[in-house]
Design an enzyme around this catalytic site. Structure first.
Site, mmCIF file in Angstrom:
data_model
loop_
_atom_site.group_PDB
_atom_site.id
_atom_site.type_symbol
_atom_site.label_atom_id
_atom_site.label_comp_id
_atom_site.label_asym_id
_atom_site.label_seq_id
_atom_site.Cartn_x
_atom_site.Cartn_y
_atom_site.Cartn_z
ATOM 1 N N CYS A 335 -31.767 -6.956 17.973
ATOM 2 C CA CYS A 335 -30.952 -6.453 19.078
ATOM 3 C C CYS A 335 -30.245 -5.122 18.816
ATOM 4 O O CYS A 335 -30.068 -4.330 19.738
ATOM 5 C CB CYS A 335 -29.946 -7.505 19.518
ATOM 6 N N ARG A 364 -34.985 -13.577 7.330
ATOM 7 C CA ARG A 364 -33.817 -14.456 7.303
ATOM 8 C C ARG A 364 -33.883 -15.265 6.031
ATOM 9 O O ARG A 364 -34.911 -15.870 5.737
ATOM 10 C CB ARG A 364 -33.809 -15.395 8.513
ATOM 11 N N GLN A 382 -41.027 -11.682 15.649
ATOM 12 C CA GLN A 382 -40.653 -12.282 16.926
ATOM 13 C C GLN A 382 -41.204 -11.454 18.073
ATOM 14 O O GLN A 382 -41.196 -10.230 18.016
ATOM 15 C CB GLN A 382 -39.126 -12.287 17.080
ATOM 16 N N ASP A 384 -39.909 -10.345 20.701
ATOM 17 C CA ASP A 384 -38.515 -10.281 21.102
ATOM 18 C C ASP A 384 -38.298 -9.279 22.229
ATOM 19 O O ASP A 384 -38.989 -8.269 22.313
ATOM 20 C CB ASP A 384 -37.702 -9.844 19.876
ATOM 21 N N HIS A 386 -34.948 -7.526 24.754
ATOM 22 C CA HIS A 386 -33.559 -7.475 25.201
ATOM 23 C C HIS A 386 -33.540 -6.837 26.568
ATOM 24 O O HIS A 386 -34.054 -5.739 26.757
ATOM 25 C CB HIS A 386 -32.705 -6.713 24.184
ATOM 26 N N LYS A 465 -27.549 -20.466 25.291
ATOM 27 C CA LYS A 465 -28.981 -20.211 25.395
ATOM 28 C C LYS A 465 -29.722 -21.330 26.098
ATOM 29 O O LYS A 465 -29.284 -22.476 26.113
ATOM 30 C CB LYS A 465 -29.581 -19.998 24.000
ATOM 31 N N HIS A 511 -31.014 -11.812 25.449
ATOM 32 C CA HIS A 511 -31.922 -11.821 24.294
ATOM 33 C C HIS A 511 -32.950 -12.885 24.637
ATOM 34 O O HIS A 511 -32.582 -13.957 25.097
ATOM 35 C CB HIS A 511 -31.236 -12.300 23.021
#
Length: 642
Positions: A335, A364, A382, A384, A386, A465, A511
């Site tokens: 992000c 991670r 990911q 991913d 935003h 979420k 997200h």
RNA sequence: GCUGGCGUAGCUCAAUGGUAGAGCAGCUGAUUUGUAAUCAGCAGGUUGCGGGUUCGAUUCCCAUCGCCAGCUCCA
């Protein structure tokens, strides 16, 4: 004799003697025999069949074919197991032993350690108990009285639980000389436990808290019939065969090397190709839905992570490094860079919504004990995105994401379940923001009439979420998609846009991931398809098998032609018998085997044999190419936006 | 990270306090083969790594790394 009115589920009222057991009453009401009741619902409350009816009530049977009935059976099985364990290990203390999704467990505190070799002994003891066919009794006790009894038996965990209860009376269940503090209900006799199996032992923290002592847990499962038990054990066997770690090696997709490091996946050519196929498809799908592709740096200054709250809340999971006296954090999420892109110029309300998409590689630091094949790793990519939008656009954006995610899951043939997670203890942002964000997510679900489960306190630290859990071919659930609503980071990074009123306003950020982690999703896909990927995904779509080496020239030409035609093709020109080549191709789960012998050379075509064994007979090479292209087109359900 | 189990050839698995063995895969040769395994030969291992006990350890003990089943955590 005094009588009471009992109302059946058909709405008929019958007069029965006061004090009759629920089981007897059900018989009097003429509830059918074929699907026997395991418990009863009295005025909607689930009770034992032995419970006596003292006043007018409604009465329904709980039949064997329900989830609730299985839970009762398993709960009773766990009690029988606990009795068996305590008779074999008198020093074992009982704690809790509930029914769970596919079985039950019981946690013990015991100086002896249990191993899987001990399970047959415990099972044998359980059989003995079941054979004695003793009634299971329920007793209501004054709480202080119960504390006295369990203290006497040195059941310290039960005493601890009793001391925390507020109720003046509690119920105790037991058979023979064995008792347990329990709400019930239970089966009425131990003989009802007809098909069970103990499946494993493991450690588990008392009350699930890692600061508490570790207990020993024994897992088992139980069914109403031996047949159901057998089917369940076969399903476990099937899951074992589909294990993506095993298939990953057999299909030569990837490996994890302890030399390189745990939780770090090394992709072989076919595994990398699978990801390439999946990722190019996803990128295309995102572009067609108005997302813009971006790429952020792998590490950002630690200052940035302090500003975002990651350093405060997520540090234990991050990797840090120092260069020239400057501390950097390797990104665990994508992000930050996306916000910097947003901030790189002045934004107008006319620019919104903005949807940034990144195949973002994140690291991670996961605890060593949680790593597992592809599904739990330390470095992953990911899909991913935003989304930055005005508060007004939020609802539509969330709904758009849900549609996108569900289209995607449908393509792969997954069922799904949806969960809404609310604010956790460790969090940033105001309660007001949390409420707005949670409401926005909930409203989108309500608008779309999607049913969901609430998971209180399970949100991310920056926002609530929606998680979409997909269910694979064996009905196992996996978390992949997540949609997180965030009012806080835009605030911390001072993101803004100029509204129609000429004033600065704060955008909202969503997200979200669709497939989640590409490694986890790939692992799930491997197990879902048992390694037999549909043609559009298969890293090798076809393999050319020559019958003798006299066809090798033709095989080579065919290979070049299919390859340049866009088919992912391999060739097996070895000096081996056809049956042998077919066997190998079959084990590699390649969708099409192209048999090439004298006949095919003469006709200038191919004879495809499908993975399911079907012989498609001699056809033109171009017709085969078309066939594969048609199968590739199944992705249109996601690519062609309605 | 915690509890328990495990670690032998590329893979699946044997064996033993006294020179580590098989099948598959690999390599070489023969075979020219039509829809799930052709035959023969060869090669392959400091038994995860490091200590200790012992005349001798792959086996027993300790430590460490990794894996597996769970727990806690999670995409």
């Amino acid at each position: 004799m005094e009588e009471i009115n009992v109302l059946s589920r058909k709405g008929e009222s019958t007069r029965l003697p006061k004090g009759i057991s629920a089981g007897e009453a059900l018989k009097s009401l003429g509830e059918k025999k074929g699907n026997p009741a395991v418990a009863a619902k009295v005025d909607g409350e689930l009770v034992d069949l032995s419970r006596s009816l003292e006043k007018d009530c409604t009465l329904e049977p709980l039949e064997q074919n329900s989830e609730e009935a299985l839970e009762i059976l398993r709960h009773t099985a766990s009690h029988v197991m606990a009795q068996a364990v305590q008779s074999l290990y008198p020093e074992a203390k009982i704690t809790i032993g509930p029914a769970i999704e596919n079985g039950f467990y019981y946690d013990f505190d015991c100086p002896d350690t249990f191993s899987v070799e001990d399970l047959p002994r415990i099972e044998a003891k359980m059989e003995e108990i079941i054979k004695r066919a003793r009634p299971i009794n329920r007793k209501e006790l004054d709480r202080q009285e119960a504390i006295r009894i369990f203290s006497q038996r040195e059941e310290t965990y039960k005493v601890e639980m009793l001391e925390e209860l507020e109720d003046p009376t509690v119920s105790v269940y037991g058979q023979e000389d064995w008792i347990d503090l329990c709400r019930g209900p239970h089966l009425v006799n131990t003989a009802e436990v007809k098909a069970f199996k103990l499946t494993g032992v493991a450690g588990a923290y008392w009350r699930g808290d890692e600061r508490n002592p570790m207990l020993q847990r024994i897992y088992g499962t139980a069914f109403f019939s031996k047949k159901d038990l057998k089917r369940h054990l076969q399903l476990l066997e099937e899951a074992r065969k589909r294990d993506h770690r095993k298939l990953g090696r057999e299909l030569d997709l990837f490996h994890v090397s302890d030399e390189a490091g745990p939780g770090l996946v090394i992709y072989h050519p076919k595994g990398a190709l699978l990801r390439h196929i999946l990722e190019t498809f996803e990128k295309e799908a995102h572009l067609r839905r108005g997302y813009q592709m971006v790429i952020g740096p792998q590490l950002l200054k630690t200052e940035m992570w302090k500003k975002s709250g990651h350093f405060e809340n997520y540090r234990e999971n991050m990797y840090f490094t120092e260069v020239e006296g400057q501390s950097y954090g390797i990104k665990p999420m994508n992000c930050l860079a996306h916000m910097l892109i947003y901030k790189s110029t002045i934004r107008s309300y006319r620019d919104l919504p903005i949807r940034y998409f990144e195949m973002g590689l994140v690291h991670r630091h996961e605890k060593s004990g949680v790593l597992h094949g592809l599904t739990r790793v330390r470095q992953f990519t990911q899909d991913d995105a935003h989304l930055l939008c005005t508060p007004d656009q939020l609802n539509d954006e969330i709904k758009g994401i849900i549609d996108f995610a569900l289209d995607m899951l449908q393509l792969f043939g997954f069922e799904y379940e949806i969960e809404l997670s609310t604010q956790p203890e460790k969090r940033i942002g105001t309660d007001d923001d949390w409420e707005r964000a949670t409401n926005a997510l909930e409203k989108a679900l309500l608008d779309k009439e999607i049913s969901y489960k609430i998971r209180a306190g399970e949100g991310a630290f920056y926002g609530p979420k929606i998680d979409i859990l997909l269910k694979d071919a064996l009905n196992r659930r996996w978390q992949c998609s997540t949609i997180q609503c965030d009012f806080t980071l835009p605030e911390r990074f001072d993101l803004n846009y100029i509204g129609a009123d000429g004033e600065k306003h704060r955008p909202v950020m969503l997200h979200r991931t669709l497939l989640g982690s590409m490694e986890r999703f790939l692992g799930v896909l491997i197990e879902h398809y048992a390694g037999a990927f549909p043609t559009w995904l298969a890293p090798v779509q076809a393999i050319i098998l020559t019958v003798t080496d006299r066809q090798n020239n033709y095989g080579e030409q065919l290979y070049q032609r299919l390859l340049s035609g866009g088919i992912r093709v391999e060739k097996d020109l070895r000096n081996e018998k056809l049956g042998y080549k077919i066997r190998e191709a079959q084990l590699q789960k390649i969708p099409y085997m192209l048999v090439v012998g004298e006949r095919e050379v003469e006709a200038g075509g191919v004879s495809p044999r499908r993975r399911d064994g079907k012989d498609l007979k001699l056809m033109e090479t171009d017709d085969f190419t078309r066939l594969v292209m048609e199968e590739n087109a199944v992705t249109d359900t996601v690519l062609k936006v309605k």
